[in-house]
Design an enzyme around this catalytic site. Sequence first.
Site, PDB file in Angstrom:
ATOM      1  N   HIS A 160       0.877  -1.171   0.000  1.00 41.89           N
ATOM      2  CA  HIS A 160       0.000   0.000   0.000  1.00 41.89           C
ATOM      3  C   HIS A 160       0.911   1.216   0.000  1.00 41.89           C
ATOM      4  CE1 HIS A 160      -3.677   2.309   0.937  1.00 41.89           C
ATOM      5  NE2 HIS A 160      -2.789   3.151   1.422  1.00 41.89           N
ATOM      6  N   CYS A 161       0.757   2.056  -1.006  1.00 40.29           N
ATOM      7  CA  CYS A 161       1.642   3.204  -1.140  1.00 40.29           C
ATOM      8  C   CYS A 161       0.923   4.493  -0.763  1.00 40.29           C
ATOM      9  CB  CYS A 161       2.154   3.297  -2.577  1.00 40.29           C
ATOM     10  SG  CYS A 161       3.357   4.616  -2.807  1.00 40.29           S
ATOM     11  N   PRO A 162       1.271   5.116   0.363  1.00 38.00           N
ATOM     12  CA  PRO A 162       0.604   6.367   0.721  1.00 38.00           C
ATOM     13  C   PRO A 162       0.925   7.507  -0.248  1.00 38.00           C
ATOM     14  CG  PRO A 162       2.272   5.769   2.352  1.00 38.00           C
ATOM     15  CD  PRO A 162       2.252   4.695   1.341  1.00 38.00           C
TER      16      PRO A 162
END
Lengths: 135, 354
Positions: free
Chosen positions: B163-165
């Site tokens: 999950h890439c913020p």
Amino acid sequence: LRPPAVSSKVFVQRDYGSGTISKFQTKFPSELESRLDKQQFDETIQTLNNLYAEAEKLGGKSYLEGCLACLTAYTIFLCMETHYEKVLKKISRYIKDQNEKIYAPRGLLLTDPIERGLRVVEITIYEDRSIGSGR
Amino acid sequence: MITRKVRKWEKLPGKNTFCCDGRVMMARQKGVFYLTLFLIVGTCSLFFAFECPYLAVHLSPAIPVFAALLFLFVIAMLLRTSFSDPGVLPRALPEEATFIEMEIEAANGNVPAGQRPPPRIRNVQINNQIVKLKYCYTCKIFRPPRASHCSICDNCVDRFDHHCPWVGNCVGKRNYRYFYMFTLSLSLLTIYIFTFDIVHVSTVLEVLVCFFTLWSVVGLTGFHTYLISLNQTTNEDIKGSWSGKNRVQNPYSHKNIFKNCCEVLCGPAFPSVLDRRGLMQEDSPASSTSAAPSSSSSSNPMSQTMKTTAPLIPNEHTPDDAKPSIAASAEKSDSPKEEDPPTPQPWVALIKLI
């Protein structure tokens, strides 16, 4: 005349033996024994598996599509249908055809796997209301 | 009872936000994504405003033109990564969930009272490698190989990478190549701007931003290039799934760098299996059982242990795996069927009479 009630549902699971490609198990569910021939079921599932394999095939054509799309910053997908989407339409037509010819006359309904996240082939079994249908 | 048509995205479980009537799908927290956009657009604006006039005159007008094209490509890739469905697997509908539970119970046999039932695992052989498929208590499915549950978005994602913020979304099967193209093109853009910045320094801020971006983004691109050449995901790398001990090898790799790269970057474009913009019937006021089948039993906090961020012992069942099964089986007995029709209030019937 009220519509037939759903008696039960069978879920044909994915076969991951060949990896992550979309492929369904050809194991014949026991719940369908009274309604369908094993051979017909086999043929349906095998054809579906072949169609999904065609959609996900890695080869010259898919690489070309990928490279071309990248060069256009993937904007080409806004106007062009992908190969996968074309095959999905084919699959949808095939399932409709199978339902009309084979499954509906036997009180069954195939659900397109895309509507279940490509996880299962859902087969709905409707209650058998034909009198003296002893099969 | 009033029936109205709604778009399916309005009833999707999970913690995503949707925009443009379901066309755009992102994570709930978008703050860092806005920062990414601001940094890229801001730095490039400074470059175009202060550097480019000098470069166009003294070197070549082609330089700003190429920079502009590269900038547009970077933004396109960023938006594509952020806005698309990463490959979310829809949750099982009640009948499918029940069917799977029955299969599990049949496989487990009779568990003596007071004892924990065995963890829900399915073994599958892929390319002479035994791969364990874990059961997701939130989505009520056995996760396909390489899928993982993102606790931030509360979805199972196919070929989950991370999950890439920075992009405000999960990176999975459907958007990994856009993510990679984003980091690659951003690296090139940063190097490009940095080079000209050193040649003719106009803003120190620009130099600083480029310098720090360079190290992080170029490093990230290098890391993902390594992963792609081995056909591995960040998730598998962190967990050490194919680290080579116990003669465990990656069954998905073609053992050929070129082939691996081709598959990941130029493979077929997978369609989304979430029919976000499809229409469905919604019965108001009471029954939302048909729309959100798993919402009543998905509040199980233990299911969050199926996280991807914490490194787990590869292919072993952590003790936490057993705990949800007790909670889940308790919940299961409380809500056997989720298809109860709503009982009409007497006053509704009265109103209809008038």
